[in-house]
Design a protein around this motif. Structure first.
Motif, PDB file in Angstrom:
ATOM      1  N   ARG A   8      36.578 -54.961 -25.242  1.00  0.00           N
ATOM      2  CA  ARG A   8      36.615 -53.990 -23.995  1.00  0.00           C
ATOM      3  C   ARG A   8      37.713 -54.203 -23.050  1.00  0.00           C
ATOM      4  NH1 ARG A   8      32.736 -54.789 -20.713  1.00  0.00           N
ATOM      5  NH2 ARG A   8      33.020 -52.720 -19.736  1.00  0.00           N
ATOM      6  N   ILE A   9      38.601 -55.258 -23.325  1.00  0.00           N
ATOM      7  CA  ILE A   9      39.743 -55.350 -22.327  1.00  0.00           C
ATOM      8  C   ILE A   9      41.023 -54.702 -22.725  1.00  0.00           C
ATOM      9  CG2 ILE A   9      40.804 -57.490 -21.126  1.00  0.00           C
ATOM     10  CD1 ILE A   9      38.434 -59.165 -22.029  1.00  0.00           C
ATOM     11  N   PRO A  10      41.832 -54.164 -21.962  1.00  0.00           N
ATOM     12  CA  PRO A  10      42.838 -53.465 -22.197  1.00  0.00           C
ATOM     13  C   PRO A  10      43.885 -54.746 -22.761  1.00  0.00           C
ATOM     14  CG  PRO A  10      42.190 -52.599 -20.244  1.00  0.00           C
ATOM     15  CD  PRO A  10      41.262 -53.872 -20.488  1.00  0.00           C
ATOM     16  N   ASP A  11      44.596 -54.092 -23.667  1.00  0.00           N
ATOM     17  CA  ASP A  11      45.633 -55.006 -24.322  1.00  0.00           C
ATOM     18  C   ASP A  11      46.974 -54.646 -23.584  1.00  0.00           C
ATOM     19  OD1 ASP A  11      46.532 -57.124 -25.555  1.00  0.00           O
ATOM     20  OD2 ASP A  11      46.943 -56.077 -27.738  1.00  0.00           O
ATOM     21  N   GLU A  12      47.049 -54.266 -22.330  1.00  0.00           N
ATOM     22  CA  GLU A  12      48.103 -53.804 -21.583  1.00  0.00           C
ATOM     23  C   GLU A  12      48.754 -55.156 -20.815  1.00  0.00           C
ATOM     24  OE1 GLU A  12      47.169 -50.572 -19.468  1.00  0.00           O
ATOM     25  OE2 GLU A  12      46.288 -49.464 -21.272  1.00  0.00           O
ATOM     26  N   ILE A  13      50.187 -55.398 -20.614  1.00  0.00           N
ATOM     27  CA  ILE A  13      50.800 -56.401 -19.917  1.00  0.00           C
ATOM     28  C   ILE A  13      50.630 -56.266 -18.494  1.00  0.00           C
ATOM     29  CG2 ILE A  13      52.985 -57.059 -19.261  1.00  0.00           C
ATOM     30  CD1 ILE A  13      54.042 -56.460 -21.828  1.00  0.00           C
ATOM     31  N   VAL A  14      50.281 -57.406 -18.136  1.00  0.00           N
ATOM     32  CA  VAL A  14      49.715 -57.719 -16.432  1.00  0.00           C
ATOM     33  C   VAL A  14      50.834 -58.092 -15.781  1.00  0.00           C
ATOM     34  CG1 VAL A  14      47.381 -57.124 -16.736  1.00  0.00           C
ATOM     35  CG2 VAL A  14      48.444 -59.351 -17.000  1.00  0.00           C
ATOM     36  N   GLU A  71      40.669 -59.039  -8.502  1.00  0.00           N
ATOM     37  CA  GLU A  71      39.956 -57.905  -7.879  1.00  0.00           C
ATOM     38  C   GLU A  71      38.649 -57.376  -8.451  1.00  0.00           C
ATOM     39  OE1 GLU A  71      42.820 -54.703  -8.040  1.00  0.00           O
ATOM     40  OE2 GLU A  71      44.330 -55.595  -6.612  1.00  0.00           O
ATOM     41  N   ALA A  72      37.930 -56.486  -7.895  1.00  0.00           N
ATOM     42  CA  ALA A  72      36.493 -56.429  -8.454  1.00  0.00           C
ATOM     43  C   ALA A  72      36.730 -55.667 -10.014  1.00  0.00           C
ATOM     44  CB  ALA A  72      35.816 -55.199  -7.498  1.00  0.00           C
ATOM     45  N   GLY A  73      35.806 -55.934 -10.638  1.00  0.00           N
ATOM     46  CA  GLY A  73      35.749 -55.210 -11.988  1.00  0.00           C
ATOM     47  C   GLY A  73      36.371 -56.056 -13.258  1.00  0.00           C
ATOM     48  N   LEU A  74      36.976 -57.247 -12.766  1.00  0.00           N
ATOM     49  CA  LEU A  74      37.798 -57.860 -14.075  1.00  0.00           C
ATOM     50  C   LEU A  74      37.043 -58.910 -15.082  1.00  0.00           C
ATOM     51  CD1 LEU A  74      40.986 -58.604 -12.148  1.00  0.00           C
ATOM     52  CD2 LEU A  74      40.321 -56.446 -13.554  1.00  0.00           C
ATOM     53  N   GLY A  75      35.537 -59.280 -14.490  1.00  0.00           N
ATOM     54  CA  GLY A  75      34.682 -60.162 -15.425  1.00  0.00           C
ATOM     55  C   GLY A  75      34.414 -61.504 -14.680  1.00  0.00           C
ATOM     56  N   LYS A  76      34.784 -61.413 -13.259  1.00  0.00           N
ATOM     57  CA  LYS A  76      34.263 -62.824 -12.559  1.00  0.00           C
ATOM     58  C   LYS A  76      32.809 -63.185 -12.760  1.00  0.00           C
ATOM     59  CE  LYS A  76      36.249 -61.724  -8.943  1.00  0.00           C
ATOM     60  NZ  LYS A  76      36.676 -60.318  -9.449  1.00  0.00           N
ATOM     61  N   THR A  77      32.117 -62.141 -12.429  1.00  0.00           N
ATOM     62  CA  THR A  77      30.611 -62.419 -12.320  1.00  0.00           C
ATOM     63  C   THR A  77      29.981 -62.783 -13.919  1.00  0.00           C
ATOM     64  OG1 THR A  77      30.273 -60.948 -10.548  1.00  0.00           O
ATOM     65  CG2 THR A  77      28.474 -61.452 -11.836  1.00  0.00           C
ATOM     66  N   PHE A  78      30.772 -62.087 -14.754  1.00  0.00           N
ATOM     67  CA  PHE A  78      30.261 -62.211 -16.283  1.00  0.00           C
ATOM     68  C   PHE A  78      30.688 -63.707 -16.628  1.00  0.00           C
ATOM     69  CE2 PHE A  78      30.922 -62.731 -20.773  1.00  0.00           C
ATOM     70  CZ  PHE A  78      29.959 -62.101 -21.234  1.00  0.00           C
ATOM     71  N   LEU A  79      31.712 -64.296 -16.123  1.00  0.00           N
ATOM     72  CA  LEU A  79      32.120 -65.804 -16.700  1.00  0.00           C
ATOM     73  C   LEU A  79      31.470 -66.591 -16.061  1.00  0.00           C
ATOM     74  CD1 LEU A  79      36.234 -64.893 -16.561  1.00  0.00           C
ATOM     75  CD2 LEU A  79      34.756 -65.426 -18.611  1.00  0.00           C
ATOM     76  N   LEU A  80      30.897 -66.291 -14.421  1.00  0.00           N
ATOM     77  CA  LEU A  80      30.311 -67.222 -13.757  1.00  0.00           C
ATOM     78  C   LEU A  80      28.867 -67.652 -14.188  1.00  0.00           C
ATOM     79  CD1 LEU A  80      31.440 -68.586 -11.189  1.00  0.00           C
ATOM     80  CD2 LEU A  80      29.828 -67.019  -9.722  1.00  0.00           C
ATOM     81  N   LYS A  85      43.000 -53.903 -15.096  1.00  0.00           N
ATOM     82  CA  LYS A  85      42.208 -52.727 -14.916  1.00  0.00           C
ATOM     83  C   LYS A  85      40.821 -53.239 -14.374  1.00  0.00           C
ATOM     84  CE  LYS A  85      45.236 -49.336 -17.123  1.00  0.00           C
ATOM     85  NZ  LYS A  85      45.205 -48.357 -18.235  1.00  0.00           N
ATOM     86  N   ASP A  86      40.184 -52.451 -13.543  1.00  0.00           N
ATOM     87  CA  ASP A  86      38.761 -52.526 -13.454  1.00  0.00           C
ATOM     88  C   ASP A  86      37.796 -52.135 -14.904  1.00  0.00           C
ATOM     89  OD1 ASP A  86      36.035 -52.213 -12.695  1.00  0.00           O
ATOM     90  OD2 ASP A  86      36.454 -51.548 -10.686  1.00  0.00           O
ATOM     91  N   LEU A  87      37.179 -53.148 -15.237  1.00  0.00           N
ATOM     92  CA  LEU A  87      36.393 -52.934 -16.674  1.00  0.00           C
ATOM     93  C   LEU A  87      35.443 -51.932 -16.602  1.00  0.00           C
ATOM     94  CD1 LEU A  87      36.681 -56.723 -17.969  1.00  0.00           C
ATOM     95  CD2 LEU A  87      38.149 -54.716 -18.684  1.00  0.00           C
ATOM     96  N   ARG A  88      34.842 -51.820 -15.327  1.00  0.00           N
ATOM     97  CA  ARG A  88      33.540 -50.932 -15.099  1.00  0.00           C
ATOM     98  C   ARG A  88      34.120 -49.438 -15.329  1.00  0.00           C
ATOM     99  NH1 ARG A  88      31.423 -55.226 -11.237  1.00  0.00           N
ATOM    100  NH2 ARG A  88      33.027 -54.459  -9.881  1.00  0.00           N
ATOM    101  N   ARG A  89      35.233 -49.460 -15.176  1.00  0.00           N
ATOM    102  CA  ARG A  89      35.928 -47.792 -14.982  1.00  0.00           C
ATOM    103  C   ARG A  89      36.599 -47.448 -16.316  1.00  0.00           C
ATOM    104  NH1 ARG A  89      38.200 -47.349  -8.956  1.00  0.00           N
ATOM    105  NH2 ARG A  89      36.558 -48.017  -7.836  1.00  0.00           N
ATOM    106  N   LEU A  90      36.435 -48.121 -17.121  1.00  0.00           N
ATOM    107  CA  LEU A  90      37.100 -47.777 -18.512  1.00  0.00           C
ATOM    108  C   LEU A  90      36.000 -47.183 -19.313  1.00  0.00           C
ATOM    109  CD1 LEU A  90      39.062 -50.956 -19.185  1.00  0.00           C
ATOM    110  CD2 LEU A  90      39.708 -48.817 -18.304  1.00  0.00           C
TER     111      LEU A  90
END
Length: 327
Positions: free
Chosen positions: A151-157, A194-203, A322-327
């Motif tokens: 679900r996570i983009p494989d694009e360079i950050v 930033e929001a939507g990157l998975g911090k809450t999930f990891l916590l 990118k915000d994963l909730r918007r993908l």
């Protein structure tokens, strides 16, 4: 529900457990005796041993030690005979023993009376009671097994690292932290981004793994934390508040720090007390925030920020992409 209220409820539940087991033991005794009447005679003889020992010791104080050893031998013999009768009648050898849910505290909740020391099972029960009353979040629906890197983009950050690679690395760090706890290299962990990157999930995944390993993590949103701090401020003298529970829990995980309102004389003051006391007592804290370290410093001040980001006790990682909730 305060910790004091949770302790009272847990004590009542443990009392019911012991009462239910005593009643169940009586039913098992009747069942065993109905198949072998000799078992009743042996049980009565065993029950009479303490009074016999007391009478013999009182009549011959100088021989009290000999009496005690003699009664012990008789007790062992009777136990052996009872077990033999039970197995001959088709029962397990421990059929007429108390069956405790926790053999450590024997369902009392305490491993010592003087001073009282709470058993691990009792501490976990208190934690569950508080979680059921929404003092802590329900994190069981999010765990490392449900992590889906596709679900996570494989694009360079940054540089030549993609968002997927970065998130996987941070996922691995969080897993290592949860699996090694409490023997972690650094007790505190700060997740930024930033929001939507998975911090809450990891916590949530860290908390779920810790609870599965037998610990009692407290996962709480910053907004709920503010409610507890506000309650503490206006009921400062009340014992056993939720704020005290947050000070005492084995590991505290705070989600969305920085999203809560700033209340004068409450937010900064009580957050400092919470973080400072936990660090002094070497009680771990894991924090997730959408803010950068600079923004945290501007919001909470230098003294709080210096403790949150103290590199001697805290690992800090930043999620990007990118915000994963918007993908």
């Amino acid at each position: 529900m305060t910790r004091e209220e949770a302790i009272k409820l847990a004590q009542e539940e443990y009392e019911r457990m012991r009462t239910n087991e005593i009643n169940a033991l009586r039913r098992r005794e009747e069942e065993a005796v109905s198949k072998d009447g000799e078992i009743r005679m042996l049980l009565n003889a065993r029950a009479a041993l303490p009074m016999r020992a007391l009478r013999l010791a009182m009549s011959n104080p100088d021989g009290a030690k000999t009496v005690s050893e003699q009664m012990r031998e008789e007790g062992l013999t009777l136990n052996s005979q009872i077990r033999a009768r039970l197995t001959s009648a088709g029962f397990s050898h421990d059929y007429l023993q108390m069956h405790y849910a926790c053999p450590v505290c024997k369902d009392t909740g305490y491993t010592s009376d003087m001073p009282p020391v709470m058993c691990e099972c009792f501490q976990k029960k208190i934690h569950v009671l508080q979680r059921d009353q929404h003092i802590v979040s329900d994190f069981e629906s999010q765990n490392f097994d449900k992590y889906d890197e596709n679900r996570i983009p494989d694009e360079i950050v940054y540089a030549d690292v993609t968002q997927r690679q970065l998130t996987n690395r941070i996922r691995d760090l969080c897993m290592e932290y949860a699996d090694a706890f409490p023997a972690v290299y650094k007790p505190n962990l700060l997740l930024t981004g930033e929001a939507g990157l998975g911090k809450t999930f990891l916590l949530s995944a860290i908390a779920e793994r810790l609870e599965k390993r037998g610990f009692s993590p407290v996962l709480i949103s910053a907004y709920r934390l503010l409610e507890i701090m506000r309650e503490k401020h206006f009921h400062m003298d009340a014992p056993g508040t939720d704020f005290e529970s947050l000070l005492a829990c084995p590991i505290l995980l705070i989600d969305d720090l920085g999203c809560e309102p700033m209340l004068k004389n409450i937010t900064q003051e009580y957050l400092f007390v919470l973080i400072n006391e936990r660090i002094q007592k070497k009680k771990p804290i894991v924090i997730a925030t959408n803010m950068t370290p600079v923004q945290l410093k501007e919001r909470y001040g230098e003294r709080i920020m210096s403790r949150i980001c103290d590199t001697s006790v805290c690992d800090s990682v930043r999620l990007m992409g990118k915000d994963l909730r918007r993908l």
